[in-house]
Write a protein that holds these residues in place. Structure first.
Motif, PDB file in Angstrom:
ATOM      1  N   TYR A   1      -7.565  10.290 -11.709  1.00  0.00           N
ATOM      2  CA  TYR A   1      -8.069  10.549 -10.367  1.00  0.00           C
ATOM      3  C   TYR A   1      -7.438  11.850  -9.880  1.00  0.00           C
ATOM      4  CZ  TYR A   1      -9.735   5.819 -10.736  1.00  0.00           C
ATOM      5  OH  TYR A   1     -10.373   4.694 -11.168  1.00  0.00           O
ATOM      6  N   PRO A   2      -8.250  12.854  -9.533  1.00  0.00           N
ATOM      7  CA  PRO A   2      -7.725  14.188  -9.221  1.00  0.00           C
ATOM      8  C   PRO A   2      -6.874  14.250  -7.956  1.00  0.00           C
ATOM      9  CG  PRO A   2     -10.068  14.081  -8.746  1.00  0.00           C
ATOM     10  CD  PRO A   2      -9.699  12.806  -9.449  1.00  0.00           C
ATOM     11  N   ASP A   3      -7.090  13.301  -7.059  1.00  0.00           N
ATOM     12  CA  ASP A   3      -6.282  13.266  -5.838  1.00  0.00           C
ATOM     13  C   ASP A   3      -6.137  11.815  -5.391  1.00  0.00           C
ATOM     14  OD1 ASP A   3      -8.640  12.611  -4.212  1.00  0.00           O
ATOM     15  OD2 ASP A   3      -9.163  14.722  -4.420  1.00  0.00           O
ATOM     16  N   PHE A   4      -5.219  11.605  -4.487  1.00  0.00           N
ATOM     17  CA  PHE A   4      -4.930  10.245  -4.044  1.00  0.00           C
ATOM     18  C   PHE A   4      -6.127   9.605  -3.350  1.00  0.00           C
ATOM     19  CE2 PHE A   4      -3.184   7.132  -0.997  1.00  0.00           C
ATOM     20  CZ  PHE A   4      -2.712   6.222  -1.924  1.00  0.00           C
ATOM     21  N   GLU A   5      -6.895  10.400  -2.628  1.00  0.00           N
ATOM     22  CA  GLU A   5      -8.063   9.849  -1.921  1.00  0.00           C
ATOM     23  C   GLU A   5      -9.078   9.268  -2.911  1.00  0.00           C
ATOM     24  OE1 GLU A   5     -10.413   8.565   1.189  1.00  0.00           O
ATOM     25  OE2 GLU A   5      -8.318   9.148   1.155  1.00  0.00           O
ATOM     26  N   ALA A   6      -9.309   9.951  -4.018  1.00  0.00           N
ATOM     27  CA  ALA A   6     -10.229   9.425  -5.041  1.00  0.00           C
ATOM     28  C   ALA A   6      -9.686   8.122  -5.615  1.00  0.00           C
ATOM     29  CB  ALA A   6     -10.433  10.464  -6.148  1.00  0.00           C
ATOM     30  N   PHE A   7      -8.389   8.078  -5.852  1.00  0.00           N
ATOM     31  CA  PHE A   7      -7.749   6.850  -6.336  1.00  0.00           C
ATOM     32  C   PHE A   7      -7.889   5.731  -5.304  1.00  0.00           C
ATOM     33  CE2 PHE A   7      -3.762   4.311  -6.681  1.00  0.00           C
ATOM     34  CZ  PHE A   7      -3.988   3.753  -7.931  1.00  0.00           C
TER      35      PHE A   7
ATOM     36  N   GLU B   1       0.809  -1.217   0.000  1.00  0.00           N
ATOM     37  CA  GLU B   1       0.000   0.000   0.000  1.00  0.00           C
ATOM     38  C   GLU B   1       0.841   1.266   0.000  1.00  0.00           C
ATOM     39  OE1 GLU B   1      -3.843   0.401   1.751  1.00  0.00           O
ATOM     40  OE2 GLU B   1      -3.752  -1.677   2.433  1.00  0.00           O
ATOM     41  N   GLU B   2       1.996   1.234   0.643  1.00  0.00           N
ATOM     42  CA  GLU B   2       2.826   2.445   0.670  1.00  0.00           C
ATOM     43  C   GLU B   2       3.408   2.805  -0.697  1.00  0.00           C
ATOM     44  OE1 GLU B   2       5.784  -0.693   2.466  1.00  0.00           O
ATOM     45  OE2 GLU B   2       3.670  -0.255   2.765  1.00  0.00           O
ATOM     46  N   HIS B   3       3.350   1.881  -1.650  1.00  0.00           N
ATOM     47  CA  HIS B   3       3.838   2.159  -3.007  1.00  0.00           C
ATOM     48  C   HIS B   3       2.766   2.807  -3.891  1.00  0.00           C
ATOM     49  CE1 HIS B   3       6.380  -1.576  -2.060  1.00  0.00           C
ATOM     50  NE2 HIS B   3       7.130  -0.504  -1.868  1.00  0.00           N
ATOM     51  N   LEU B   4       1.516   2.710  -3.468  1.00  0.00           N
ATOM     52  CA  LEU B   4       0.429   3.103  -4.362  1.00  0.00           C
ATOM     53  C   LEU B   4       0.302   4.609  -4.569  1.00  0.00           C
ATOM     54  CD1 LEU B   4      -2.228   0.394  -3.559  1.00  0.00           C
ATOM     55  CD2 LEU B   4      -0.502   0.459  -5.365  1.00  0.00           C
ATOM     56  N   TYR B   5       0.827   5.410  -3.677  1.00  0.00           N
ATOM     57  CA  TYR B   5       0.830   6.855  -3.921  1.00  0.00           C
ATOM     58  C   TYR B   5       1.679   7.154  -5.154  1.00  0.00           C
ATOM     59  CZ  TYR B   5       1.305  11.850  -3.512  1.00  0.00           C
ATOM     60  OH  TYR B   5       1.272  13.204  -3.788  1.00  0.00           O
ATOM     61  N   SER B   6       2.847   6.547  -5.258  1.00  0.00           N
ATOM     62  CA  SER B   6       3.716   6.757  -6.426  1.00  0.00           C
ATOM     63  C   SER B   6       3.057   6.248  -7.696  1.00  0.00           C
ATOM     64  CB  SER B   6       5.062   6.056  -6.233  1.00  0.00           C
ATOM     65  OG  SER B   6       5.818   6.698  -5.246  1.00  0.00           O
TER      66      SER B   6
ATOM     67  N   ASN C   1       2.374   8.902 -10.684  1.00  0.00           N
ATOM     68  CA  ASN C   1       3.028   8.720 -11.978  1.00  0.00           C
ATOM     69  C   ASN C   1       2.115   8.141 -13.053  1.00  0.00           C
ATOM     70  OD1 ASN C   1       5.687   9.632 -11.248  1.00  0.00           O
ATOM     71  ND2 ASN C   1       5.832   7.783 -10.015  1.00  0.00           N
ATOM     72  N   GLY C   2       1.048   7.471 -12.632  1.00  0.00           N
ATOM     73  CA  GLY C   2       0.223   6.794 -13.622  1.00  0.00           C
ATOM     74  C   GLY C   2      -1.195   7.286 -13.786  1.00  0.00           C
ATOM     75  N   TYR C   3      -1.786   7.882 -12.744  1.00  0.00           N
ATOM     76  CA  TYR C   3      -3.222   8.145 -12.790  1.00  0.00           C
ATOM     77  C   TYR C   3      -3.633   9.532 -12.304  1.00  0.00           C
ATOM     78  CZ  TYR C   3      -3.301   3.295 -13.885  1.00  0.00           C
ATOM     79  OH  TYR C   3      -3.077   2.100 -14.512  1.00  0.00           O
ATOM     80  N   SER C   4      -2.698  10.455 -12.207  1.00  0.00           N
ATOM     81  CA  SER C   4      -3.026  11.804 -11.747  1.00  0.00           C
ATOM     82  C   SER C   4      -3.113  12.814 -12.893  1.00  0.00           C
ATOM     83  CB  SER C   4      -1.978  12.279 -10.732  1.00  0.00           C
ATOM     84  OG  SER C   4      -0.712  12.414 -11.345  1.00  0.00           O
ATOM     85  N   GLN C   5      -2.918  12.361 -14.121  1.00  0.00           N
ATOM     86  CA  GLN C   5      -2.952  13.257 -15.280  1.00  0.00           C
ATOM     87  C   GLN C   5      -4.136  12.915 -16.183  1.00  0.00           C
ATOM     88  OE1 GLN C   5       0.819  12.883 -17.271  1.00  0.00           O
ATOM     89  NE2 GLN C   5       1.895  12.796 -15.317  1.00  0.00           N
ATOM     90  N   ILE C   6      -4.621  13.912 -16.902  1.00  0.00           N
ATOM     91  CA  ILE C   6      -5.762  13.696 -17.799  1.00  0.00           C
ATOM     92  C   ILE C   6      -5.379  12.770 -18.961  1.00  0.00           C
ATOM     93  CG2 ILE C   6      -7.355  14.810 -19.417  1.00  0.00           C
ATOM     94  CD1 ILE C   6      -7.356  17.220 -17.490  1.00  0.00           C
TER      95      ILE C   6
END
Length: 120
Positions: free
Chosen positions: A44-50, A12-17, A21-26
């Motif tokens: 996903y606009p922020d990590f919480e949504a992801f 889980e600690e890797h999922l922010y990265s 790097n993979g899902y924070s851009q349009i």
């Protein structure tokens, strides 16, 4: 010197990265090179949504492992059976960070896979 990748279980600690790097851009650059079977990309606009998404749970699955360089997750390796009877196993590799493209990391990552990845 070329980076040496390792393949390991994502924690889980890797999922922010992974999100950053993979899902924070349009329209991330890596998605332009993804397989044609995958037209369901969602930003996903922020990590919480992801973190609340089904995709987050997918990354917590034992069929998804991380590709790491210097202990930093830069991509993923996935596997699934198309047909166990015929032993048709699909392997997918995504490297999210463009700075690691064209350096042979995909091939090196594949070469580091061992029996532990395929044991489940």
């Amino acid at each position: 010197m070329t980076a040496q990748p390792t393949i390991a279980v994502l924690k889980e600690e890797h999922l922010y990265s992974i999100w950053k790097n993979g899902y924070s851009q349009i329209q991330p650059e890596w998605k332009k090179w993804d397989g044609p079977d995958f037209e369901d990309y969602q930003m996903y606009p922020d990590f919480e949504a992801f973190r609340m998404s089904k995709l987050y749970n997918f990354f917590c699955n034992d069929t998804v492992w991380g590709i790491f360089v210097d202990q930093e997750p830069i991509g993923i390796v996935t596997r699934h059976w198309e047909d166990e009877k015929t032993r048709w196993l699909e392997i997918g590799i995504v490297i999210y960070q463009q700075k690691y493209w064209n350096g042979g990391l995909r091939d090196k990552s594949t070469q580091t896979l061992d029996g532990s990845y395929f044991s489940n």
